[in-house]
Motif scaffolding. Structure first.
Motif, mmCIF file in Angstrom:
data_model
loop_
_atom_site.group_PDB
_atom_site.id
_atom_site.type_symbol
_atom_site.label_atom_id
_atom_site.label_comp_id
_atom_site.label_asym_id
_atom_site.label_seq_id
_atom_site.Cartn_x
_atom_site.Cartn_y
_atom_site.Cartn_z
ATOM 1 N N TRP A 207 -0.374 -4.659 -15.918
ATOM 2 C CA TRP A 207 0.364 -4.911 -14.681
ATOM 3 C C TRP A 207 1.474 -3.882 -14.472
ATOM 4 N N ALA A 208 2.067 -3.394 -15.553
ATOM 5 C CA ALA A 208 3.112 -2.377 -15.426
ATOM 6 C C ALA A 208 2.546 -1.103 -14.802
ATOM 7 N N LYS A 209 1.326 -0.747 -15.170
ATOM 8 C CA LYS A 209 0.692 0.429 -14.568
ATOM 9 C C LYS A 209 0.497 0.226 -13.067
ATOM 10 N N VAL A 210 0.098 -0.974 -12.690
ATOM 11 C CA VAL A 210 -0.062 -1.275 -11.267
ATOM 12 C C VAL A 210 1.282 -1.170 -10.551
ATOM 13 N N GLY A 211 2.337 -1.707 -11.183
ATOM 14 C CA GLY A 211 3.655 -1.664 -10.566
ATOM 15 C C GLY A 211 4.153 -0.248 -10.345
ATOM 16 N N VAL A 212 3.940 0.619 -11.335
ATOM 17 C CA VAL A 212 4.355 2.017 -11.185
ATOM 18 C C VAL A 212 3.571 2.676 -10.056
ATOM 19 N N ASP A 213 2.269 2.428 -10.016
ATOM 20 C CA ASP A 213 1.436 3.023 -8.974
ATOM 21 C C ASP A 213 1.868 2.554 -7.587
ATOM 22 N N LYS A 214 2.209 1.284 -7.461
ATOM 23 C CA LYS A 214 2.610 0.754 -6.158
ATOM 24 C C LYS A 214 3.996 1.224 -5.737
ATOM 25 N N GLY A 215 4.736 1.831 -6.650
ATOM 26 C CA GLY A 215 6.026 2.397 -6.286
ATOM 27 C C GLY A 215 5.917 3.683 -5.488
ATOM 28 N N LEU A 216 4.708 4.229 -5.380
ATOM 29 C CA LEU A 216 4.493 5.455 -4.612
ATOM 30 C C LEU A 216 4.301 5.097 -3.145
ATOM 31 N N ALA A 217 5.153 5.643 -2.282
ATOM 32 C CA ALA A 217 5.097 5.335 -0.853
ATOM 33 C C ALA A 217 5.027 6.624 -0.047
ATOM 34 N N THR B 209 -6.101 -14.268 2.714
ATOM 35 C CA THR B 209 -6.079 -13.094 1.849
ATOM 36 C C THR B 209 -5.414 -11.946 2.601
ATOM 37 N N ILE B 210 -4.338 -11.416 2.026
ATOM 38 C CA ILE B 210 -3.558 -10.348 2.648
ATOM 39 C C ILE B 210 -3.729 -9.085 1.813
ATOM 40 N N PHE B 211 -4.089 -7.981 2.471
ATOM 41 C CA PHE B 211 -4.152 -6.719 1.740
ATOM 42 C C PHE B 211 -3.666 -5.573 2.614
ATOM 43 N N ALA B 212 -3.105 -4.572 1.944
ATOM 44 C CA ALA B 212 -2.644 -3.350 2.598
ATOM 45 C C ALA B 212 -3.571 -2.224 2.153
ATOM 46 N N PRO B 213 -4.468 -1.757 3.015
ATOM 47 C CA PRO B 213 -5.336 -0.645 2.622
ATOM 48 C C PRO B 213 -4.513 0.510 2.073
ATOM 49 N N LEU B 214 -5.024 1.136 1.037
ATOM 50 C CA LEU B 214 -4.234 2.063 0.241
ATOM 51 C C LEU B 214 -3.525 3.122 1.074
ATOM 52 N N ASP B 215 -4.207 3.717 2.041
ATOM 53 C CA ASP B 215 -3.613 4.846 2.765
ATOM 54 C C ASP B 215 -3.687 4.644 4.273
ATOM 55 N N GLU B 216 -3.402 3.417 4.722
ATOM 56 C CA GLU B 216 -3.402 3.116 6.152
ATOM 57 C C GLU B 216 -2.053 2.515 6.545
ATOM 58 N N PRO B 217 -1.539 2.851 7.738
ATOM 59 C CA PRO B 217 -0.258 2.287 8.189
ATOM 60 C C PRO B 217 -0.431 0.908 8.828
ATOM 61 N N GLY B 218 -0.949 -0.017 8.044
ATOM 62 C CA GLY B 218 -1.158 -1.360 8.567
ATOM 63 C C GLY B 218 -1.622 -2.302 7.480
ATOM 64 N N VAL B 219 -1.664 -3.587 7.816
ATOM 65 C CA VAL B 219 -2.089 -4.621 6.873
ATOM 66 C C VAL B 219 -3.104 -5.533 7.554
ATOM 67 N N GLY C 160 0.845 -1.185 0.000
ATOM 68 C CA GLY C 160 0.000 0.000 0.000
ATOM 69 C C GLY C 160 0.881 1.236 0.000
ATOM 70 N N ARG C 161 0.279 2.407 0.176
ATOM 71 C CA ARG C 161 1.070 3.638 0.232
ATOM 72 C C ARG C 161 1.900 3.716 1.516
ATOM 73 N N ARG C 162 1.344 3.192 2.623
ATOM 74 C CA ARG C 162 1.963 3.426 3.931
ATOM 75 C C ARG C 162 2.379 2.147 4.649
ATOM 76 N N ALA C 163 2.108 1.003 4.057
ATOM 77 C CA ALA C 163 2.464 -0.263 4.706
ATOM 78 C C ALA C 163 2.679 -1.327 3.647
ATOM 79 N N ALA C 164 3.356 -2.404 4.040
ATOM 80 C CA ALA C 164 3.646 -3.463 3.072
ATOM 81 C C ALA C 164 3.976 -4.762 3.783
ATOM 82 N N ILE C 165 3.772 -5.849 3.047
ATOM 83 C CA ILE C 165 4.220 -7.187 3.432
ATOM 84 C C ILE C 165 5.232 -7.638 2.388
ATOM 85 N N PHE C 166 6.359 -8.187 2.842
ATOM 86 C CA PHE C 166 7.356 -8.752 1.936
ATOM 87 C C PHE C 166 7.682 -10.169 2.402
#
Length: 311
Positions: free
Chosen positions: A294-304, A130-140, A61-67
């Motif tokens: 998918w490339a558009k999604v990847g570019v968008d997800k590069g925003l943190a 199912t794992i998701f990171a809400p777009l603008d929340e500091p959590g998953v 997400g913008r503020r959180a992630a799982i790796f």
């Protein structure tokens, strides 16, 4: 009857012959803040296949992630903090004495822009995580969809880390378990940085008495809910972080838990709109069209977004 159904029937009969095991002994009662089941809509794009051990994956997400890596442990971040690592799931069926390691039975992965789903398949049960990171929340958020022929105990384990991104210095972690709210709190000496990890109905198995010498061992919790509850609810696990103290992290945890469905649906709506409002192509090669999407999604997800630095 197919092979899976036959295997489950045989396992049910076999386990019924074992000595009784009370999976509810010491279990926390079902909570009002459990997440009711809902259909998981999709934004359109999906890549699905069998898991391949060691392949990298992320949920961002913008503020959180799982790796993490498939069939291995994962780590969670709420920028600029690494909250936990070595997170794993395991399972135990009523009447079966051994824990079943989730990594050993993870059979499928489905990646979508809004979420990633792992499937754990066993003769006696199926769990879809199912794992998701809400777009603008500091959590998953993790939503476990459990289908089991017998009562199933879910065991989670992780190592608390709570440290800033490199090159920041190390911090001394403190860990506490809140029996009422059924969450772990991770803090450090300044009380500025914090994380909250938990699940409704969870029970801690791991915290040692304060006089024992500290050891680097995973924290462990179990969630034991009756089948009738699991048929109607997801089993949620929420991880939240904050650079404004434990209370803010707990506020985020509560918000993610209470709004799991609208936050998931908001992710779906955002990535569906991303495809509709940006350039797309229709060519004779469908693979090219999909790769661009998918490339558009990847570019968008590069925003943190880092609350200490900005976006």
């Amino acid at each position: 009857m197919n092979k899976t159904g036959a295997a489950r029937a045989i396992l049910t009969v076999a386990l019924a012959a074992l000595p009784a095991f009370d999976s509810g002994a010491g279990a926390a009662p079902p909570r009002d803040d459990a997440v009711p089941r809902f259909d998981l809509p999709r934004s359109g794009l999906e890549l699905a296949r069998h898991t391949e051990s060691g392949k990298f994956f992320d949920v961002v997400g913008r503020r959180a992630a799982i790796f993490g890596y498939e069939n291995r442990a994962l780590e969670a971040w709420a920028y600029p903090l690494k909250l936990i690592d070595d997170f794993k799931l395991s399972f135990q069926l009523q009447g079966y004495p051994l824990e079943i390691d989730g990594a050993q039975i993870a059979t499928g992965i489905a990646v979508r822009p809004e979420a990633t789903t792992f499937t754990y398949s066993h003769a006696g049960f199926t769990v879809r995580q199912t794992i998701f990171a809400p777009l603008d929340e500091p959590g998953v958020v993790m939503l476990l969809d459990v289908d089991s022929v017998l009562p199933l105990t879910v065991i989670g384990s992780f190592r608390p880390r709570l440290k800033l991104m490199w090159p920041a210095g190390l911090m001394t972690n403190n860990v506490g378990w809140d029996e009422k709210d059924q969450v772990y709190s991770l803090t450090e000496e300044t009380k500025r940085f914090a994380a909250v990890i938990g699940s409704p109905g969870a029970r801690d198995l791991s915290l040692m008495p304060y006089q024992e010498e500290p050891r680097d061992v995973p924290l462990r919790f179990v969630v034991e809910l009756p089948p009738e509850t699991l048929r109607l609810h997801f089993l949620p696990i929420v991880i939240a972080g904050s650079v404004e103290g434990r209370d803010k992290a707990k506020e985020t945890y509560d918000r993610l838990l209470a709004r799991a469905r609208p936050l998931y649906e908001s992710n779906v709506a955002y990535y569906r709109a991303l495809q509709e409002r940006t350039l797309s192509v229709e060519s004779p090669d469908e693979r090219l069209d999909t790769a661009l999407a998918w490339a558009k999604v990847g570019v968008d997800k590069g925003l943190a977004t880092n609350p200490m630095l900005g976006t």
